[in-house]
Design a protein around this motif. Structure first.
Motif, PDB file in Angstrom:
ATOM      1  N   LEU A  39      46.563  30.312  91.607  1.00  9.29           N
ATOM      2  CA  LEU A  39      46.068  29.165  90.840  1.00  9.29           C
ATOM      3  C   LEU A  39      46.273  27.877  91.630  1.00  9.29           C
ATOM      4  O   LEU A  39      45.372  27.032  91.719  1.00  9.29           O
ATOM      5  CB  LEU A  39      46.794  29.109  89.500  1.00  9.29           C
ATOM      6  N   SER A  42      43.802  27.649  94.287  1.00 13.93           N
ATOM      7  CA  SER A  42      42.485  27.243  93.797  1.00 13.93           C
ATOM      8  C   SER A  42      42.440  25.727  93.603  1.00 13.93           C
ATOM      9  O   SER A  42      41.469  25.066  93.995  1.00 13.93           O
ATOM     10  CB  SER A  42      42.203  27.977  92.495  1.00 13.93           C
ATOM     11  N   VAL A  43      43.496  25.188  93.017  1.00  9.43           N
ATOM     12  CA  VAL A  43      43.548  23.734  92.816  1.00  9.43           C
ATOM     13  C   VAL A  43      43.451  23.023  94.155  1.00  9.43           C
ATOM     14  O   VAL A  43      42.682  22.077  94.337  1.00  9.43           O
ATOM     15  CB  VAL A  43      44.856  23.351  92.084  1.00  9.43           C
ATOM     16  N   TRP A  44      44.199  23.503  95.116  1.00  7.55           N
ATOM     17  CA  TRP A  44      44.250  22.887  96.444  1.00  7.55           C
ATOM     18  C   TRP A  44      42.877  22.968  97.116  1.00  7.55           C
ATOM     19  O   TRP A  44      42.395  21.988  97.689  1.00  7.55           O
ATOM     20  CB  TRP A  44      45.331  23.606  97.253  1.00  7.55           C
ATOM     21  N   TRP A  46      39.973  23.186  95.736  1.00  2.00           N
ATOM     22  CA  TRP A  46      38.987  22.286  95.134  1.00  2.00           C
ATOM     23  C   TRP A  46      39.288  20.840  95.472  1.00  2.00           C
ATOM     24  O   TRP A  46      38.368  20.042  95.652  1.00  2.00           O
ATOM     25  CB  TRP A  46      38.939  22.500  93.628  1.00  2.00           C
TER      26      TRP A  46
ATOM     27  N   MET B   1      42.276  11.781  99.451  1.00  2.06           N
ATOM     28  CA  MET B   1      42.860  13.078  99.108  1.00  2.06           C
ATOM     29  C   MET B   1      43.442  13.055  97.694  1.00  2.06           C
ATOM     30  O   MET B   1      43.383  14.046  96.980  1.00  2.06           O
ATOM     31  CB  MET B   1      43.963  13.390 100.130  1.00  2.06           C
ATOM     32  N   GLY B   4      40.796  13.566  95.066  1.00  2.17           N
ATOM     33  CA  GLY B   4      40.363  14.956  95.048  1.00  2.17           C
ATOM     34  C   GLY B   4      41.349  15.829  94.315  1.00  2.17           C
ATOM     35  O   GLY B   4      40.975  16.648  93.471  1.00  2.17           O
ATOM     36  N   SER B   5      42.643  15.637  94.608  1.00  5.31           N
ATOM     37  CA  SER B   5      43.656  16.465  93.954  1.00  5.31           C
ATOM     38  C   SER B   5      43.628  16.272  92.454  1.00  5.31           C
ATOM     39  O   SER B   5      43.691  17.241  91.677  1.00  5.31           O
ATOM     40  CB  SER B   5      45.050  16.105  94.472  1.00  5.31           C
ATOM     41  N   SER B   8      40.575  17.873  90.961  1.00  2.00           N
ATOM     42  CA  SER B   8      40.668  19.321  91.002  1.00  2.00           C
ATOM     43  C   SER B   8      41.637  19.830  89.944  1.00  2.00           C
ATOM     44  O   SER B   8      41.344  20.793  89.220  1.00  2.00           O
ATOM     45  CB  SER B   8      41.118  19.750  92.390  1.00  2.00           C
ATOM     46  N   THR B   9      42.804  19.173  89.865  1.00  2.00           N
ATOM     47  CA  THR B   9      43.788  19.627  88.873  1.00  2.00           C
ATOM     48  C   THR B   9      43.219  19.512  87.461  1.00  2.00           C
ATOM     49  O   THR B   9      43.364  20.434  86.640  1.00  2.00           O
ATOM     50  CB  THR B   9      45.059  18.780  88.986  1.00  2.00           C
ATOM     51  N   HIS B  12      40.734  22.260  86.826  1.00  2.00           N
ATOM     52  CA  HIS B  12      41.356  23.561  86.583  1.00  2.00           C
ATOM     53  C   HIS B  12      42.002  23.607  85.215  1.00  2.00           C
ATOM     54  O   HIS B  12      41.925  24.624  84.518  1.00  2.00           O
ATOM     55  CB  HIS B  12      42.383  23.856  87.664  1.00  2.00           C
TER      56      HIS B  12
END
Lengths: 237, 285
Positions: A39, A42-44, A46, B1, B4-5, B8-9, B12
């Motif tokens: 998981l 996957s986060v990293w 994206w 960065m 993006g993090s 993305s988090t 998810h």
């Protein structure tokens, strides 16, 4: 691990509550850690993908803009003056590096024209490699996740199936109701692995080709600029 | 960065939340199916059911099929030759000339008003007759001991059990089929017949090596188990040993008669049978 314990940990999971959370919660800790790791991967992945997409789009747009101004006939001195303070993209950085070397050679006390051509090329080469390095930073993470993710997920699956078979052996009951929950949670690990790996592979391929394209573009510009500077050197010398 | 993090988090987390809500193991629910009531009827039961009863009602001669409609309407005279528009006009005229019958609604209401009046008068006129007196309860009969029924009293079998014969098993007995008998040639009878025949049979010399060599004979038996008529070959494999094989089979049958293992009560079953003489099957090769 005692098989009886395995049976205890697996058996309460009935088929009625196969929600995602229960699947995760009843898994063995190794499977759990595999799932969490995937998981995070996957986060990293994206995060990197979003970051790189933004970076590449911005770089391409800046390059287009710079080439337009560069070939518009504007005086290079003026361009250098506006850009030298903050070369915000790779092509500008290339240009500024070459111009700085040129200026230093001409404005110093002793004019050093003899090796200027070589020096400029060297400087530009170094700048290109630095810029490309900046562009393709962290792409290796994508490649790694893309290739290793399924295997890691598979490891979790194999482990989960092992434990579920242990539970079969312990409970001496081969009905599907005993086997199914364990296998479901085991397959969940592979699912997460694939979820992490598929985008990683796709993004890696995309970004690798993008880096290649931009590096070629930089090299082409460097050659052209070197030619212009070489003509200037010959004319002045 | 960082951006993006964060994105993305967040993405998810959103996907996980959605999966938590939506992803759950639904148990397979099958739509209930209409069950077909099927009884397993063994061959024996079936033949018992179809066994005829002598006193069954004879099938009636087939009735004439009734016409589907009760009354066939006379063909309407062709009135429609007139143009429709003219007809309609007439109707309107007549309607205006003679008022139509009064609507039936007021009638119904009147009836309804009348009804309650009638009932009470009726009730008054003849009051309910007294309920007929029950006959005095007869003294319970003492159970009489009938020594003839001891067997029936001792019978612990299910009273609803199926009776054994066709007439009782089948509530509508028919004249039935000729062979509607439960009796069949049992496996032991067949085996005995086969063993006896293969004892007597000496197949033609040299025929053992020919594959798929067989002959089927139709045999008619008498009631005592002897052969009634010379057996007739019905089917055989095309081979040069064919005629010899048929001859030898015929000889075997005639030599070994009568076949006493065939029980006379099953005579219907074996009075006319076809026997396959197969070298490898009969002689166990």
């Amino acid at each position: 691990m005692n098989p009886a314990d395995v049976a205890q940990s697996v058996l309460p999971l009935t088929s009625s509550d196969l929600s995602l959370f229960t699947l995760f919660w009843h898994a063995h800790w190794i499977v759990k850690s595999v799932m969490i790791g995937l998981l995070v991967c996957s986060v990293w992945v994206w995060a990197i993908a979003i970051d790189k997409t933004v970076l590449f789009t911005r770089t391409r747009r800046a390059m287009d803009q710079f080439e337009q101004t560069f070939w518009s006939g504007q005086s290079l001195e003026e361009l250098y003056r506006t850009l030298s303070s903050r070369p915000n993209h790779s092509m500008a950085a290339l240009f500024v590096a070459a111009m700085r070397e040129w200026k230093r050679s001409f404005e110093g006390h002793a004019r050093a024209i003899a090796g200027l051509q070589t020096r400029i090329e060297k400087v530009m080469e170094v700048t290109i490699s630095r810029e490309v390095e900046r562009l393709e930073r962290r792409l290796l993470v994508l490649a790694t996740v893309g290739s290793a993710g399924p295997f890691v997920g598979l490891f979790g699956t194999v482990w989960g199936i092992m434990t579920s078979f242990q539970s079969i052996a312990a409970s001496k009951n081969t009905s599907l109701a005993v086997v199914a929950p364990g296998i479901a949670e085991a397959l969940f690990a592979t699912a997460i692995g694939l979820v992490a790996a598929i985008p990683a592979t796709i993004f890696y391929n995309k970004f690798a080709s993008e880096v290649n394209k931009q590096a070629q573009r930089l090299e082409g510009f460097a050659d052209e600029f070197a030619a212009i500077l070489s003509r200037q050197i010959d004319e002045r010398g | 960065m960082q951006a993006g993090s964060i994105i993305s988090t967040a993405g998810h987390a959103a996907v996980l939340l959605y999966a938590l809500v939506s992803f759950s193991g639904h148990s397979f629910e099958m739509p209930p199916q209409d069950s077909l009531p099927v009884d397993l009827v063994s061959l024996k039961d079936f033949s018992q059911m179809t066994k005829g009863a002598k006193d069954a009602p004879k099938p009636k001669p087939a009735e004439k099929p009734k016409p589907l409609v009760e009354k066939i309407d006379q063909p309407k005279p062709a009135e429609n030759t007139k143009p429709k528009v003219a007809e309609k006009k007439e109707e309107i005229k007549t309607a205006s000339a003679a008022p139509p019958e009064p609507p039936t609604k007021p009638d119904k209401i009147a009836e309804k008003l009348k009804k309650p009046d009638e009932k009470p008068t009726e009730a008054k006129a003849d009051p309910k007759p007294l309920p007929p007196r029950k006959p005095p309860p007869q003294p319970k009969k003492q159970r009489q001991f009938d020594p003839d029924k001891i067997a029936a009293l001792l019978d612990k079998r299910d009273p609803q059990r199926n009776a054994a014969t066709g007439a009782e098993l089948n509530d509508k007995p028919t004249l039935g089929s000729v062979k509607g008998m439960a009796a069949m040639l049992s496996q032991s009878e067949l085996d005995a017949l086969r063993a006896r025949i293969s004892q007597c049979w000496s197949p033609p010399v040299g025929a053992e090596d020919t594959p798929n060599l067989f002959v089927v004979l139709r045999v008619l038996f008498k009631r005592d188990g002897s052969v009634a008529r010379e057996p007739v070959p019905v089917e055989g494999s095309a081979s040069k040993f064919g005629p010899a094989l048929a001859e030898s089979a015929k000889r075997a049958l005639l030599r070994c008669q009568p076949f006493t293992m065939l029980k006379p009560e099953h005579y219907d079953q074996w009075k006319d049978i076809e026997i396959k003489f197969d070298l490898h099957e009969m002689l166990g090769g």
